[in-house]
Motif scaffolding. Structure first.
Motif, PDB file in Angstrom:
ATOM      1  N   ASN A 343       0.783  -1.240   0.000  1.00 47.94           N
ATOM      2  CA  ASN A 343       0.000   0.000   0.000  1.00 47.94           C
ATOM      3  C   ASN A 343       0.812   1.285   0.000  1.00 47.94           C
ATOM      4  N   LEU A 344       2.106   1.206   0.221  1.00 48.87           N
ATOM      5  CA  LEU A 344       2.916   2.419   0.235  1.00 48.87           C
ATOM      6  C   LEU A 344       2.995   3.053  -1.152  1.00 48.87           C
ATOM      7  N   GLY A 345       2.911   4.350  -1.182  1.00 42.19           N
ATOM      8  CA  GLY A 345       2.928   5.064  -2.453  1.00 42.19           C
ATOM      9  C   GLY A 345       4.268   5.050  -3.148  1.00 42.19           C
ATOM     10  N   ASP A 346       5.375   4.938  -2.388  1.00 40.04           N
ATOM     11  CA  ASP A 346       6.713   4.889  -2.983  1.00 40.04           C
ATOM     12  C   ASP A 346       7.492   3.779  -2.295  1.00 40.04           C
ATOM     13  N   PHE A 347       7.162   2.557  -2.650  1.00 43.35           N
ATOM     14  CA  PHE A 347       7.727   1.355  -2.026  1.00 43.35           C
ATOM     15  C   PHE A 347       8.966   0.915  -2.797  1.00 43.35           C
ATOM     16  N   ILE A 348      10.077   0.678  -2.073  1.00 42.75           N
ATOM     17  CA  ILE A 348      11.325   0.342  -2.770  1.00 42.75           C
ATOM     18  C   ILE A 348      11.908  -1.004  -2.348  1.00 42.75           C
ATOM     19  N   GLY A 349      11.201  -1.787  -1.551  1.00 41.29           N
ATOM     20  CA  GLY A 349      11.730  -3.104  -1.233  1.00 41.29           C
ATOM     21  C   GLY A 349      11.188  -3.671   0.061  1.00 41.29           C
ATOM     22  N   LEU A 350      11.213  -5.004   0.146  1.00 34.67           N
ATOM     23  CA  LEU A 350      10.735  -5.728   1.325  1.00 34.67           C
ATOM     24  C   LEU A 350      11.763  -6.793   1.667  1.00 34.67           C
ATOM     25  N   SER A 351      12.235  -6.796   2.915  1.00 31.34           N
ATOM     26  CA  SER A 351      13.241  -7.765   3.347  1.00 31.34           C
ATOM     27  C   SER A 351      12.758  -8.476   4.603  1.00 31.34           C
ATOM     28  N   GLN A 352      12.995  -9.776   4.641  1.00 29.54           N
ATOM     29  CA  GLN A 352      12.568 -10.578   5.787  1.00 29.54           C
ATOM     30  C   GLN A 352      13.776 -11.128   6.528  1.00 29.54           C
ATOM     31  N   ILE A 353      13.771 -10.956   7.838  1.00 28.73           N
ATOM     32  CA  ILE A 353      14.757 -11.589   8.708  1.00 28.73           C
ATOM     33  C   ILE A 353      14.201 -12.943   9.118  1.00 28.73           C
ATOM     34  N   THR A 354      14.943 -13.991   8.843  1.00 34.83           N
ATOM     35  CA  THR A 354      14.533 -15.344   9.218  1.00 34.83           C
ATOM     36  C   THR A 354      15.198 -15.703  10.536  1.00 34.83           C
ATOM     37  N   SER A 355      14.389 -15.950  11.555  1.00 39.13           N
ATOM     38  CA  SER A 355      14.953 -16.158  12.886  1.00 39.13           C
ATOM     39  C   SER A 355      13.927 -16.826  13.799  1.00 39.13           C
ATOM     40  N   PRO A 356      14.370 -17.704  14.691  1.00 41.48           N
ATOM     41  CA  PRO A 356      13.446 -18.247  15.696  1.00 41.48           C
ATOM     42  C   PRO A 356      13.194 -17.282  16.841  1.00 41.48           C
ATOM     43  N   THR A 357      13.880 -16.134  16.848  1.00 39.66           N
ATOM     44  CA  THR A 357      13.868 -15.262  18.027  1.00 39.66           C
ATOM     45  C   THR A 357      12.722 -14.262  18.055  1.00 39.66           C
ATOM     46  N   GLY A 358      11.861 -14.249  17.029  1.00 46.18           N
ATOM     47  CA  GLY A 358      10.698 -13.386  17.071  1.00 46.18           C
ATOM     48  C   GLY A 358      11.022 -11.916  16.855  1.00 46.18           C
ATOM     49  N   HIS A 359      10.206 -11.057  17.453  1.00 41.91           N
ATOM     50  CA  HIS A 359      10.281  -9.609  17.239  1.00 41.91           C
ATOM     51  C   HIS A 359      11.693  -9.061  17.436  1.00 41.91           C
ATOM     52  N   ASP A 360      12.406  -9.565  18.419  1.00 41.47           N
ATOM     53  CA  ASP A 360      13.755  -9.079  18.698  1.00 41.47           C
ATOM     54  C   ASP A 360      14.777  -9.511  17.664  1.00 41.47           C
ATOM     55  N   GLY A 361      14.349 -10.167  16.603  1.00 37.30           N
ATOM     56  CA  GLY A 361      15.283 -10.588  15.568  1.00 37.30           C
ATOM     57  C   GLY A 361      16.081  -9.454  14.976  1.00 37.30           C
ATOM     58  N   PHE A 362      15.495  -8.258  14.924  1.00 33.64           N
ATOM     59  CA  PHE A 362      16.237  -7.124  14.360  1.00 33.64           C
ATOM     60  C   PHE A 362      17.417  -6.725  15.245  1.00 33.64           C
ATOM     61  N   LEU A 363      17.379  -7.105  16.518  1.00 30.52           N
ATOM     62  CA  LEU A 363      18.488  -6.850  17.432  1.00 30.52           C
ATOM     63  C   LEU A 363      19.478  -8.014  17.481  1.00 30.52           C
ATOM     64  N   ILE A 364      18.989  -9.211  17.227  1.00 30.66           N
ATOM     65  CA  ILE A 364      19.780 -10.417  17.465  1.00 30.66           C
ATOM     66  C   ILE A 364      20.467 -10.921  16.201  1.00 30.66           C
ATOM     67  N   GLU A 365      19.787 -10.851  15.069  1.00 30.62           N
ATOM     68  CA  GLU A 365      20.327 -11.403  13.820  1.00 30.62           C
ATOM     69  C   GLU A 365      21.190 -10.352  13.122  1.00 30.62           C
ATOM     70  N   GLY A 366      22.409 -10.171  13.643  1.00 24.37           N
ATOM     71  CA  GLY A 366      23.266  -9.094  13.171  1.00 24.37           C
ATOM     72  C   GLY A 366      23.645  -9.197  11.707  1.00 24.37           C
ATOM     73  N   ARG A 367      23.963 -10.390  11.232  1.00 21.87           N
ATOM     74  CA  ARG A 367      24.389 -10.522   9.842  1.00 21.87           C
ATOM     75  C   ARG A 367      23.258 -10.158   8.894  1.00 21.87           C
ATOM     76  N   GLN A 368      22.066 -10.694   9.139  1.00 18.65           N
ATOM     77  CA  GLN A 368      20.935 -10.392   8.265  1.00 18.65           C
ATOM     78  C   GLN A 368      20.550  -8.920   8.331  1.00 18.65           C
ATOM     79  N   MET A 369      20.517  -8.372   9.542  1.00 19.41           N
ATOM     80  CA  MET A 369      20.135  -6.973   9.690  1.00 19.41           C
ATOM     81  C   MET A 369      21.159  -6.070   9.022  1.00 19.41           C
ATOM     82  N   GLY A 370      22.438  -6.438   9.139  1.00 26.01           N
ATOM     83  CA  GLY A 370      23.482  -5.633   8.512  1.00 26.01           C
ATOM     84  C   GLY A 370      23.355  -5.601   7.001  1.00 26.01           C
TER      85      GLY A 370
END
Length: 389
Positions: A343-370
């Motif tokens: 639905n975003l008017g100027d959408f430039i990409g979607l990335s998924q972090i694959t992790s068993p750690t749930g919401h905190d994956g953005f803090l824990i999965e350093g390689r993927q987040m980087g």
């Protein structure tokens, strides 16, 4: 151009008065103070560093560097190098030799910016007199900080969870200031599920006998037990079911027996001990009044309020926006990030972090987040180059 005289030393914080802030609901908070951290380093020789092919030149003078605004989550703060240490620093994804990186402590918080525990003009704590605030009010205060620093353009705004909500609001409230945006693990509005979880946490704190309607600051006591209960609920939503079960299963805590003839509070399962420790850590570092104010702000999160509904608001977004999320997130499920992407008017990409750690994956999965951050920042640089040309 940024007024470098107002910046703290790299990795340090300072506090600036940004004047009065009028909330979305019409309440004036006088003489708001906003505390913020800045990160910027001179270029350093590193023969093992593989420069990615495009982006700002390392070692530019601070007042010439592109600016990144990083938005922290609910119980985070402006000290980005503490909670996202894998991401920020020389030659890391948020490269302090290339960018000027700013991260402010949010309005309503307890880490130096004006909030319930701050002095009211009468000298006592704001307490119950601190108004209900929204995500938009937080962004209004941040914009006042940006203005005070003399900044007219931010190359990218990046934030996760509550920081992601602020990132979305930046794109809708001040699109002319933002080159690109990366909201992570967030939704366009609070769902009934999220409001239910979050309001339950608030109830625990408000029902603590030491809450005193929010005016406990001069009593010598804090609503610590209610705060701990709130954290136990919250932490379960921050982590993944698979991870928690794999770590703890049905094991008893060492030297305790939850299988006895009668239930006892001091005979726990291992997961109970883990949640008790998380509760204790938060009680030691965070103010319950701020926890209530910020959690209530998350309940009010809705980009569509007053804008014709959330899909209409997203469609009108003018800022190039990339979305990221975590596949096992139960607090902000993946389908909510997919909704943003559709639905975003100027959408430039979607990335998924694959992790068993749930919401905190953005803090824990350093390689993927980087990798996500590097990809996004290259896109942001291309966008800014196109605009300049």
């Amino acid at each position: 151009m940024v007024n470098v005289d107002l910046l703290p030393a790299s990795g340090q914080s300072t506090t600036i008065s940004v004047g009065d802030v009028v909330t979305e609901a019409g309440v004036t908070i006088p003489d708001v103070q906003i505390s913020f951290f800045a990160f910027y380093d001179a270029t350093s020789a590193d023969p093992n560093y593989a420069d990615f092919s495009e982006g700002p030149e390392p070692g530019l003078d601070v007042d010439q560097r592109p600016i990144l605004l990083i938005e922290h989550a609910l119980t985070g703060d402006g000290n980005l190098a503490d909670w996202w240490f894998e991401m920020v620093g020389p030659h890391k994804p948020l490269d302090t030799t290339r960018y000027l990186i700013l991260c402010s402590n949010v309005l309503g918080g307890c880490m130096g910016s004006t909030g319930p525990c701050s002095p009211h003009p009468d000298g006592k704590a704001w307490g119950s007199r601190f108004p209900g605030i929204s995500i938009r009010d937080m962004v209004t205060a941040e914009k006042a900080l940006i203005d005070a620093l003399g900044i007219s353009h931010i190359q990218a705004v990046i934030g996760a969870s509550m920081g992601g909500a602020r990132t979305l609001e930046w794109t809708l409230m001040f699109p002319d200031y933002v080159g690109a945006a990366l909201p992570i693990a967030v939704s366009a509005r609070a769902s009934a599920w999220q409001i239910g979880l979050q309001s339950s946490q608030i109830r625990f704190i408000e029902n603590d006998p030491h809450w005193h309607g929010g005016d406990y600051y001069e009593t010598g006591h804090t609503p610590a037990e209610g705060m701990g209960q709130a954290r136990r609920i919250a932490h379960l939503t921050y982590r993944g079911e698979l991870e928690i079960d794999e770590r703890f299963g049905v094991d008893p805590q060492r030297n305790e027996n939850p299988y006895g003839a009668y239930r006892r509070a001091d005979q726990r399962f291992a997961v109970e001990s883990y949640l008790d420790r998380q509760a204790e850590k938060l009680k030691e570092r965070f103010d319950a009044g701020s926890y209530v104010a910020l959690t209530d702000a998350l309940n009010r999160h809705d980009v569509g309020r007053g804008r014709g509904g959330m899909n209409a608001a997203l469609a009108k977004s003018q800022v190039p926006t990339m979305i990221a999320g975590v596949d096992t997130d139960i607090l902000y499920p993946w389908h909510q990030q997919e909704h943003l992407s559709r639905n975003l008017g100027d959408f430039i990409g979607l990335s998924q972090i694959t992790s068993p750690t749930g919401h905190d994956g953005f803090l824990i999965e350093g390689r993927q987040m980087g990798l996500i951050l590097q990809k996004f920042l290259l896109k942001a640089e291309h966008i800014c180059q196109d605009v300049r040309e």
